[in-house]
Design an enzyme around this catalytic site. Structure first.
Site, PDB file in Angstrom:
ATOM      1  N   LYS A   1      97.194 -70.485 -22.485  1.00  0.00           N
ATOM      2  CA  LYS A   1      96.074 -69.532 -22.500  1.00  0.00           C
ATOM      3  C   LYS A   1      94.692 -70.191 -22.547  1.00  0.00           C
ATOM      4  CE  LYS A   1      98.014 -65.268 -24.341  1.00  0.00           C
ATOM      5  NZ  LYS A   1      97.815 -64.217 -25.342  1.00  0.00           N
TER       6      LYS A   1
ATOM      7  N   ASP B   1      93.809 -58.832 -23.933  1.00  0.00           N
ATOM      8  CA  ASP B   1      94.428 -58.637 -25.255  1.00  0.00           C
ATOM      9  C   ASP B   1      93.599 -57.732 -26.171  1.00  0.00           C
ATOM     10  OD1 ASP B   1      96.758 -60.090 -24.833  1.00  0.00           O
ATOM     11  OD2 ASP B   1      95.854 -61.980 -25.467  1.00  0.00           O
TER      12      ASP B   1
END
Ligand code: ATR
Length: 296
Positions: free
Chosen positions: A70, A106
């Site tokens: 990520k 997210d």
């Protein structure tokens, strides 16, 4: 030109076999009658910089990005969105006019799940009404903190085992975040409006999250981003104190929606079937998300 050419997307990570993302996206591909596919692709960290451009060259529309890529993937993007830059991680890649763009869905997933649950409860509760206690200061906490601050939460009390990690995260928002010691995690609940666990504690196979909710006000909402088990010990304890709870599975489902839209041009819904599929592996096998009282 064939305008109905199949669209290919996937999730990259290492390991990747456990990922629920293929279930989610392939459910939507089928449900919306699209021509396309979504696969799990294992890429070891050392291979990322070589393999990612190759996959785009093969014609993939984009990817979800999971552990451990990520942060590393940010260097391979032509551009990252403001939200990804501010969270410091990318979980979605797509192409825009030939350029590889990295974004992060997210925070959207977390807030959307929370707001759907709050609407569902049908009682008067606002996140802006008081301090939020956030347990953890890892990657997930960064997205949660970003989402809560964007929503207008007046203060965040950040509690992490390694205090220096919490302080590093708080440095970006000195006026809004107060760091507390890990052993104060039960005491800081006095006067709190919201509590969320973003650590891995309480997950199947991990240590328990030891916390005492006795000091929590009766209107405090409790959320966990752990979803295996769906009802964590934290949520069970909250229910014993008659507090409202929000489970973690919805964040996973909602974060997938804007990613799907980037590749397939449809913003999909989270439907009951999808919840069942992801939670129980098949439809018609389990509980619905909420019972009539508004808790799980
Ligand atoms: P993620 O990206 O999923 O947030 P992470 O960045 O590894 O994963 O963060 C894991 C979080 O769980 C951290 O806040 C971590 O605390 P530390 O920063 O002190 O490591 C927390 N965590 C994991 N195991 C823990 C434990 N046994 N006790 C307390 N906190 C724990």
């Amino acid at each position: 030109m064939n305008t109905r050419e199949a669209i290919r997307a996937g999730v990259i990570g290492h390991p990747i076999a456990h990922s629920k993302s293929p279930l989610i996206h392939n459910h939507w591909i089928k449900r919306y009658g699209l021509s396309g596919s979504y696969e799990a692709i294992d890429i070891a960290p050392d291979d990322l910089s070589k393999k990612l451009p190759q996959l785009f060259d093969e014609g993939y529309a984009g990817f979800n990005v999971t552990i451990p890529h990520k942060e590393a993937v940010m260097d391979l993007c032509d551009d990252v969105t403001d939200v990804a830059a501010r969270i410091g991680a990318v979980n979605t890649l797509y192409k825009d006019e030939g350029r590889i763009i990295g974004t992060n869905t997210d925070a959207f997933g977390f807030m959307e799940n929370l707001n759907v649950a709050i609407r569902h409860f049908g009682f008067s509760y606002t996140l802006q009404n008081g301090p939020a206690v956030v347990l953890g200061a890892g990657g997930a906490a960064k997205a949660v903190v970003y989402g809560l601050l964007e929503e207008g939460v007046p203060e965040i009390i950040l509690v992490n085992r390694s205090k220096e990690k919490a302080e590093a995260l708080a440095k970006n928002h000195p006026a809004a975040i107060r760091v507390a010691e890990w052993d104060q995690r039960s005491a800081v609940l006095e006067g709190a409006n919201f509590l969320v666990n973003t650590t891995s504690l309480g997950m199947d196979g991990k240590d328990a999250l030891e916390i005492d909710l006795r000091a929590a006000p009766e209107n405090m909402l409790v959320a966990d981003i752990v979803y295996t088990p769906l009802l964590t010990d934290l949520l069970k304890q909250a229910r014993d104190y008659d507090l409202r709870i929000v489970t973690g599975i919805g964040m996973l489902l909602h974060q997938a929606r804007p990613a799907f839209e980037k590749w397939f041009n449809i913003l999909p819904d989270v439907d009951d079937r999808l919840e069942e599929l992801v939670l129980w592996g098949e439809e018609g096998a389990g509980l619905s998300f909420y019972d009539e009282s508004g808790t799980v």
